[in-house]
Design a protein around this motif. Sequence first.
Motif, mmCIF file in Angstrom:
data_model
loop_
_atom_site.group_PDB
_atom_site.id
_atom_site.type_symbol
_atom_site.label_atom_id
_atom_site.label_comp_id
_atom_site.label_asym_id
_atom_site.label_seq_id
_atom_site.Cartn_x
_atom_site.Cartn_y
_atom_site.Cartn_z
ATOM 1 N N SER A 157 0.818 -1.208 0.000
ATOM 2 C CA SER A 157 0.000 0.000 0.000
ATOM 3 C C SER A 157 0.854 1.261 0.000
ATOM 4 O O SER A 157 0.344 2.352 -0.193
ATOM 5 C CB SER A 157 -0.911 0.002 1.235
ATOM 6 N N VAL A 158 2.125 1.113 0.245
ATOM 7 C CA VAL A 158 2.976 2.312 0.291
ATOM 8 C C VAL A 158 4.084 2.312 -0.764
ATOM 9 O O VAL A 158 4.627 3.366 -1.090
ATOM 10 C CB VAL A 158 3.633 2.516 1.687
ATOM 11 N N LEU A 179 8.571 4.970 -2.844
ATOM 12 C CA LEU A 179 7.500 5.180 -1.879
ATOM 13 C C LEU A 179 6.419 5.964 -2.610
ATOM 14 O O LEU A 179 6.687 7.046 -3.142
ATOM 15 C CB LEU A 179 8.060 5.968 -0.683
ATOM 16 N N PRO A 235 2.534 6.351 -1.659
ATOM 17 C CA PRO A 235 1.383 5.920 -0.849
ATOM 18 C C PRO A 235 0.093 5.972 -1.647
ATOM 19 O O PRO A 235 -0.215 6.991 -2.271
ATOM 20 C CB PRO A 235 1.373 6.934 0.301
ATOM 21 N N LYS A 236 -0.593 4.862 -1.647
ATOM 22 C CA LYS A 236 -1.913 4.847 -2.264
ATOM 23 C C LYS A 236 -2.836 5.680 -1.383
ATOM 24 O O LYS A 236 -2.601 5.857 -0.193
ATOM 25 C CB LYS A 236 -2.440 3.410 -2.369
ATOM 26 N N SER A 278 -3.749 5.227 2.376
ATOM 27 C CA SER A 278 -2.834 5.412 3.488
ATOM 28 C C SER A 278 -2.729 6.885 3.896
ATOM 29 O O SER A 278 -2.060 7.232 4.843
ATOM 30 C CB SER A 278 -1.451 4.884 3.114
ATOM 31 N N LEU A 279 -3.344 7.764 3.128
ATOM 32 C CA LEU A 279 -3.306 9.184 3.466
ATOM 33 C C LEU A 279 -4.735 9.685 3.627
ATOM 34 O O LEU A 279 -5.675 9.086 3.111
ATOM 35 C CB LEU A 279 -2.625 9.978 2.345
ATOM 36 N N SER A 285 9.138 -1.610 3.833
ATOM 37 C CA SER A 285 7.769 -1.167 4.082
ATOM 38 C C SER A 285 7.705 -0.328 5.349
ATOM 39 O O SER A 285 7.082 0.737 5.389
ATOM 40 C CB SER A 285 6.838 -2.367 4.251
ATOM 41 N N LYS A 329 6.685 3.623 5.846
ATOM 42 C CA LYS A 329 5.667 4.202 6.733
ATOM 43 C C LYS A 329 6.288 5.265 7.647
ATOM 44 O O LYS A 329 5.705 6.325 7.875
ATOM 45 C CB LYS A 329 4.999 3.089 7.550
ATOM 46 N N LEU A 356 6.854 8.410 5.749
ATOM 47 C CA LEU A 356 5.595 9.160 5.606
ATOM 48 C C LEU A 356 5.269 9.930 6.872
ATOM 49 O O LEU A 356 4.849 11.092 6.831
ATOM 50 C CB LEU A 356 4.456 8.182 5.287
#
Lengths: 499, 499
Positions: free
Chosen positions: A393-394, A410, A412-413, A416-417, A480, A484, A487
Amino acid sequence: MDIEQFRKAGYQAIDRICDYYYTLQDKSVVSSVKPGYLRDSLPVEAPEAGEDFQKIADDYQKFIIPGLTHWQHPSFFAFFPTGCTFEGMLADLYASSTMNPGFNWACSPACTELEAVMMDWAAKLLGLSPEFLNTSGIGGGSMQSTASDSALIAVVAARSLYQRRHPSVTQSSLVIYTTTQTHSLGLKAGLILGLSVRALEVTWEDKFSLRGETLRKALEGDEREGKKPFILLATVGTTSSGAIDNVSEIGAVTKDYPDLWVHVDAAWAGVALSCPEYRETLHLNAINEHAHSFCTNFHKWGLTNFDASTLWVRDRKYLTDALDVTPPFLRSAEGDAGTVIDYRNWHLALGRRFRSLKLWFVLRSFGAEGFRDYIRRTINLNNIFASLVSASSVLSLMTAPSLALSVFRLDPKSASLNSTKALSPETLNDLNRIYYARISARKDILLTQTVLNGAVCIRFAVGAARTEEVHIRKAYQLLSEEGKLALEEWTKAGQNGNV
Amino acid sequence: MDIEQFRKAGYQAIDRICDYYYTLQDKSVVSSVKPGYLRDSLPVEAPEAGEDFQKIADDYQKFIIPGLTHWQHPSFFAFFPTGCTFEGMLADLYASSTMNPGFNWACSPACTELEAVMMDWAAKLLGLSPEFLNTSGIGGGSMQSTASDSALIAVVAARSLYQRRHPSVTQSSLVIYTTTQTHSLGLKAGLILGLSVRALEVTWEDKFSLRGETLRKALEGDEREGKKPFILLATVGTTSSGAIDNVSEIGAVTKDYPDLWVHVDAAWAGVALSCPEYRETLHLNAINEHAHSFCTNFHKWGLTNFDASTLWVRDRKYLTDALDVTPPFLRSAEGDAGTVIDYRNWHLALGRRFRSLKLWFVLRSFGAEGFRDYIRRTINLNNIFASLVSASSVLSLMTAPSLALSVFRLDPKSASLNSTKALSPETLNDLNRIYYARISARKDILLTQTVLNGAVCIRFAVGAARTEEVHIRKAYQLLSEEGKLALEEWTKAGQNGNV
């Protein structure tokens, strides 16, 4: 050191190398030393009196090993792998024990003879045309130090051939073609030789592969301007993303431009030609039909210790016409008779190391089958990594995985935000710089960055012989988590206004 | 091969190298194999299945050893020696065991750091100016593969510097200066770079040394013709006769021609600078004052296994301005900060072997004292040979012995012939061709020929670490006998009509 002292020190070296490999995966991949660490630890000059070798060997463990980046570590995914096998080490040891500069046949026949045979073994392993074999008597192969040397030699030979065909053309109008994805060796060859380099554009849509039409347009344009492109450094497996120039289309174009030498640099990917299932993707038929010269480095992904860059040419005279210098002290009966290869005329320098011994030991000990198994195993490991990234997902793959190389970032879909808005290219680059800084601060894994048409990306290259699936999964998990954390770091820094 | 199999094969390799050195002097120096011997013995392609390493190791003994010229044999007097010590072998083994391509600091800090320190150790051992030390922060040294590479790098750097100073000058007007005695590396650099080479004349009276006046006249003449000489490849210890260009006079001239880069190639003789008593003869002060770059090969007469060509420059920017290419995947925090050396910008290729380890092991194990002892011992052995030749009735020295090199020829004094008439130069050359053919047909000794201003001569270079006085005397005896036999052969052939 006398012979018995050598025996003792030699056994110890072997034992310590065994210890190194028993404990390698417990070490950090990356050294923690700071610039200048070694100078601070060593005397400012050589000792006046000789020292006991035990002290020297111990200092190697104490000062050198901690300052190494462990390229053979199973969690090394940076650059491209560097071959390092026990077979290669033993060959280096044997070769070093009877040191000679091997520049012509007579100065140590075994060195020239084994190289000539090994280049043929390697050519057959990769499926190269019989025209490239030393037994052809026309084409042939030799072992160089690096792909940079091989490319430089190709450029020198191509320039020499071009100038013999067109004696009135000045050096200033000559142009080396590369693409924007070609390894820095292209630009460096231009710098060294004082020749212009033109990097042809390749696109994301074409997976950074040079297409025939791009080449044709460039040739037409340069022709109009009186420029003389005389060599194309095509790449099969670029460093940045593993892109493969379309040698088939290139070959179709060069039929109309017979003065353009095609050098195929497959420094990394070339050894995958050992596996028949990759030959179409890697344009083997077109290489065999159109390439004037072809290079791959067995010292990268080919299990052979550095240096072992194999260079083949379709006509050996291209090299000897460009590089032959024979002063009286280098003349020999065999060379004069033309019955032997004098490899000094096939490369830049005079002296050369006995490199083919490594290839002999490796190809025999692994066998063609074992060699292919290793290539397939590493490609499979990369495919596992690519599948994990695809499902992330990231993280996102930036290109389709190329053999044993993945390029990702990286990315992010939306889930995730707290936004559905896509990130701008600049923001994504900023984010990935933070991400890469985090990854490169770690000592337990090593990856390298690249930039693909402006996009900051990260490369994941599989190939260390001890890498297993467990290391791939561990790497993915770590990457991963770092994603995260990157982010979070980025969000905290209040830079998410662009989202 | 797993770790325990490697231990077994490694011990065996060490044992077999010990056996090799215990029996070396009982072997022929020269191999008896014929061209193609190895191809006839090996399969035409790599085996499909891996083979047992014991078979491979045995085949090394069976097929490779008999095809080697034994450069470490005490009766090897050809070319120049190639360094080969147990210390060097162990370093090659250790370096090979953690293989990495060492192209920048981060990719294995120990490799860059040790090289930077070893180049300073070597510079101090030879008495080079502090300006050449890496600690100067301005000048510095790096290890190249060969003197050819070092010279090529010097030419590229000099050309780049010259073109930055004179942007309007075209490559076609640039000229590389050598002398007629310069090693073929000069001509080869010209071939590679597509630049003109002008070989300045040196004379027998000047012992083949380039004099200041010759250089000045050449510069004046070329200036008048619009040519642009931008580098002089001066030699301290030529291959043919050990001639030493007069760097002091050259330096005085270049004060008036500041655009002329002076590269001093002391590939062979440079290591003798370790002994203070040779520094004046070898123009150390002038090198320190005038040379832009200086090269010597520790892998020749310096006890270090090939390859270990040490190259120093007075300003490292000369190299990096000419050779720096930094794509994104080669960027590193340390490199960007400028706090470390990235040696990839100091040489032609990208990857590089961990060569400095050999020099560290050698310089520590021998110590400066042991290193100088070895140099002095070999010079002394050559002096013994030269004295024997001086007293010979059939052999004559052609030049004064230069360090560990003598050049001589068959030159029967009147007493040995039934005539008092001197032989013509052509006759002497014919005679010496017969003589050298006889010598080179032998397997128990190896020497190489050369031509000095038209005179066919034979070189006798001392330097193999196991050569003792007994081998020198034996060589002299053999060479005297062959001389007498050559005279008989020549007389019988009825070619003494010229006498």
